[in-house]
Design a protein around this motif. Structure first.
Motif, PDB file in Angstrom:
ATOM      1  N   ILE A  64      32.988  52.259  45.077  1.00  0.00           N
ATOM      2  CA  ILE A  64      34.529  52.012  45.594  1.00  0.00           C
ATOM      3  C   ILE A  64      35.115  53.283  46.286  1.00  0.00           C
ATOM      4  CG2 ILE A  64      36.700  51.628  45.150  1.00  0.00           C
ATOM      5  CD1 ILE A  64      35.648  50.045  42.737  1.00  0.00           C
ATOM      6  N   GLN A  73      43.002  49.983  45.799  1.00  0.00           N
ATOM      7  CA  GLN A  73      41.812  49.284  45.469  1.00  0.00           C
ATOM      8  C   GLN A  73      41.985  48.088  44.778  1.00  0.00           C
ATOM      9  OE1 GLN A  73      42.304  52.547  44.465  1.00  0.00           O
ATOM     10  NE2 GLN A  73      40.343  53.883  45.298  1.00  0.00           N
ATOM     11  N   THR A  74      41.115  47.005  44.882  1.00  0.00           N
ATOM     12  CA  THR A  74      41.185  45.743  44.102  1.00  0.00           C
ATOM     13  C   THR A  74      40.057  45.982  43.052  1.00  0.00           C
ATOM     14  OG1 THR A  74      41.858  44.538  46.127  1.00  0.00           O
ATOM     15  CG2 THR A  74      40.955  43.232  44.391  1.00  0.00           C
ATOM     16  N   THR A 105      37.681  39.783  42.946  1.00  0.00           N
ATOM     17  CA  THR A 105      37.250  40.621  44.138  1.00  0.00           C
ATOM     18  C   THR A 105      37.340  42.061  43.725  1.00  0.00           C
ATOM     19  OG1 THR A 105      38.437  39.181  45.619  1.00  0.00           O
ATOM     20  CG2 THR A 105      37.854  41.230  46.501  1.00  0.00           C
ATOM     21  N   GLY A 107      36.829  46.019  45.614  1.00  0.00           N
ATOM     22  CA  GLY A 107      36.896  46.767  46.776  1.00  0.00           C
ATOM     23  C   GLY A 107      37.902  47.777  47.049  1.00  0.00           C
ATOM     24  N   PRO A 108      37.844  48.428  48.240  1.00  0.00           N
ATOM     25  CA  PRO A 108      36.756  48.477  49.496  1.00  0.00           C
ATOM     26  C   PRO A 108      35.640  48.936  48.816  1.00  0.00           C
ATOM     27  CG  PRO A 108      38.806  49.520  50.011  1.00  0.00           C
ATOM     28  CD  PRO A 108      38.881  49.541  48.560  1.00  0.00           C
ATOM     29  N   TYR A 158      30.006  39.481  50.422  1.00  0.00           N
ATOM     30  CA  TYR A 158      30.873  40.265  51.183  1.00  0.00           C
ATOM     31  C   TYR A 158      31.664  39.822  52.040  1.00  0.00           C
ATOM     32  CZ  TYR A 158      27.784  43.905  48.746  1.00  0.00           C
ATOM     33  OH  TYR A 158      27.219  44.851  47.854  1.00  0.00           O
ATOM     34  N   ASN A 169      37.294  48.337  54.712  1.00  0.00           N
ATOM     35  CA  ASN A 169      37.884  47.149  54.491  1.00  0.00           C
ATOM     36  C   ASN A 169      36.931  45.977  54.148  1.00  0.00           C
ATOM     37  OD1 ASN A 169      36.161  46.807  56.821  1.00  0.00           O
ATOM     38  ND2 ASN A 169      37.546  45.823  58.156  1.00  0.00           N
ATOM     39  N   TYR A 171      34.757  44.276  51.139  1.00  0.00           N
ATOM     40  CA  TYR A 171      35.312  43.836  49.807  1.00  0.00           C
ATOM     41  C   TYR A 171      33.764  42.811  49.330  1.00  0.00           C
ATOM     42  CZ  TYR A 171      39.770  45.730  50.189  1.00  0.00           C
ATOM     43  OH  TYR A 171      40.688  46.261  50.488  1.00  0.00           O
ATOM     44  N   ARG A 173      32.851  39.893  46.415  1.00  0.00           N
ATOM     45  CA  ARG A 173      32.916  38.873  45.474  1.00  0.00           C
ATOM     46  C   ARG A 173      31.835  38.686  44.667  1.00  0.00           C
ATOM     47  NH1 ARG A 173      33.624  36.182  50.722  1.00  0.00           N
ATOM     48  NH2 ARG A 173      35.760  35.562  51.167  1.00  0.00           N
TER      49      ARG A 173
END
Length: 326
Positions: A64, A73-74, A105, A107-108, A158, A169, A171, A173
């Motif tokens: 990440i 971040q996610t 999700t 990411g990044p 992705y 950008n 990410y 799944r």
């Protein structure tokens, strides 16, 4: 060890690379990664034939991004373990390990490093999600006992977000890589969970510094966790929640130069996670002195107190920050 065959770039992956190359050329190539793409080329030698999917029960490790342009971040708060490591230029990068559950999700997503391969040997057949790597490192990744899943191997897992510039950008799944998480904590690292050990020192905050990055952890009795701040900014998820792991481990390790470098010629740091050294375990608002030990790469990392007993972690998320030993 089984790996996904990489004989050629799939059409979706090639499209993903082409769509982002122009933006990356404007933004500049960042460290190990080729411009905003997966980093693999159609001309490289294919890995040996392999299984087409990670095995059931495989933990998911995701590299990440951790520069300011990548925040918030996610999916970071859903990880069982978050490792923080030093990279080129004295900056930092994260590796999140998912074992109990998979977020929607993550990411990044960014590139892999040589020392990641040693770190992940603690897990049985882990799946590594990453954006790419330096060309000379790719054969090592192919031979490592893990399932490497970059956009070239799993383009459908992705996507590029439209609200951030490349390369910050990309990410993932996770459900498109693994049907489910193992459903149990990531104990294969050698971590022990349980009641707090006796002793320790009351501690309200701790900071770990890299040459160009820093991590600060502040105890919150209300959250019963350590509020994270990175580079002076509170760490929140894309949903706005503060990240507050129950346990923080400051693991003092040797950080040396590897045989790889970025596009500017800066050597990539190699974080040595096999061996032994000092550590500090933060939990329940207290600090506990410990010694870490990992005799071989396939072994888990054990943490013991001055009395020789295992230092147990609090239930919940664990952050391990690799700090340079003096």
């Amino acid at each position: 060890m089984r790996h996904r065959t990489r004989a050629r770039r799939t059409a979706p992956a090639a499209a993903l690379l082409a769509a982002t190359t122009a933006a990356a050329l404007t933004a500049g190539c960042t460290r190990h990664e080729p411009p905003a793409g997966g980093g693999r080329t159609p001309t490289r030698t294919a890995a040996p034939p392999a299984s087409s999917a990670p095995p059931a029960g495989s933990v998911l490790a995701v590299k990440i991004d951790n520069v300011s342009a990548a925040r918030p971040q996610t999916g970071l708060d859903a990880a069982d373990v978050v490792y923080a490591e030093q990279v080129e230029g004295g900056l930092s990068r994260l590796m999140a390990v998912y074992a109990t559950k998979l977020p929607r999700t993550v990411g990044p997503v960014r590139s892999a490093r040589e020392s990641d391969l040693e770190l992940l040997r603690q897990f049985h057949e882990p799946t590594l999600a990453f954006s790419g790597a330096q060309r000379r490192l790719l054969p090592l990744i192919d031979r490592a006992p893990l399932h490497a899943e970059s956009p070239d191997e799993a383009a459908g897992a992705y996507y590029r977000a439209g609200d951030r510039p490349a390369p910050h950008n990309l990410y993932l799944r996770p459900a498109r890589l693994l049907p489910s998480a193992p459903g149990r904590p990531a104990l294969t690292t050698g971590f022990r969970y349980g009641p707090a050990p006796s002793g320790g020192s009351p501690t309200s905050a701790r900071t770990v510094r890299y040459p160009a990055a820093r991590f600060a952890f502040t105890w919150s009795a209300r959250r019963h966790g350590w509020l994270v701040a990175m580079d002076g900014t509170p760490t929140v998820t894309a949903g706005g929640g503060r990240v507050a792991p129950a346990t923080v481990v400051v693991q003092y390790v040797r950080i040396r130069s590897s045989g790889y470098h970025d596009v500017l010629g800066n050597r990539t740091p190699y974080t040595e996670t096999v061996g032994t050294g000092k550590a500090e375990v933060l939990r329940d608002g207290r600090s506990f002195a410990a010694t870490w030990s990992r005799p071989a790469a396939a072994d888990g990392t054990a943490f013991t107190g001055p009395d020789g007993e295992p230092v147990k972690f609090a239930a919940g998320q664990v952050w391990v920050v690799f700090a340079p030993r003096s």
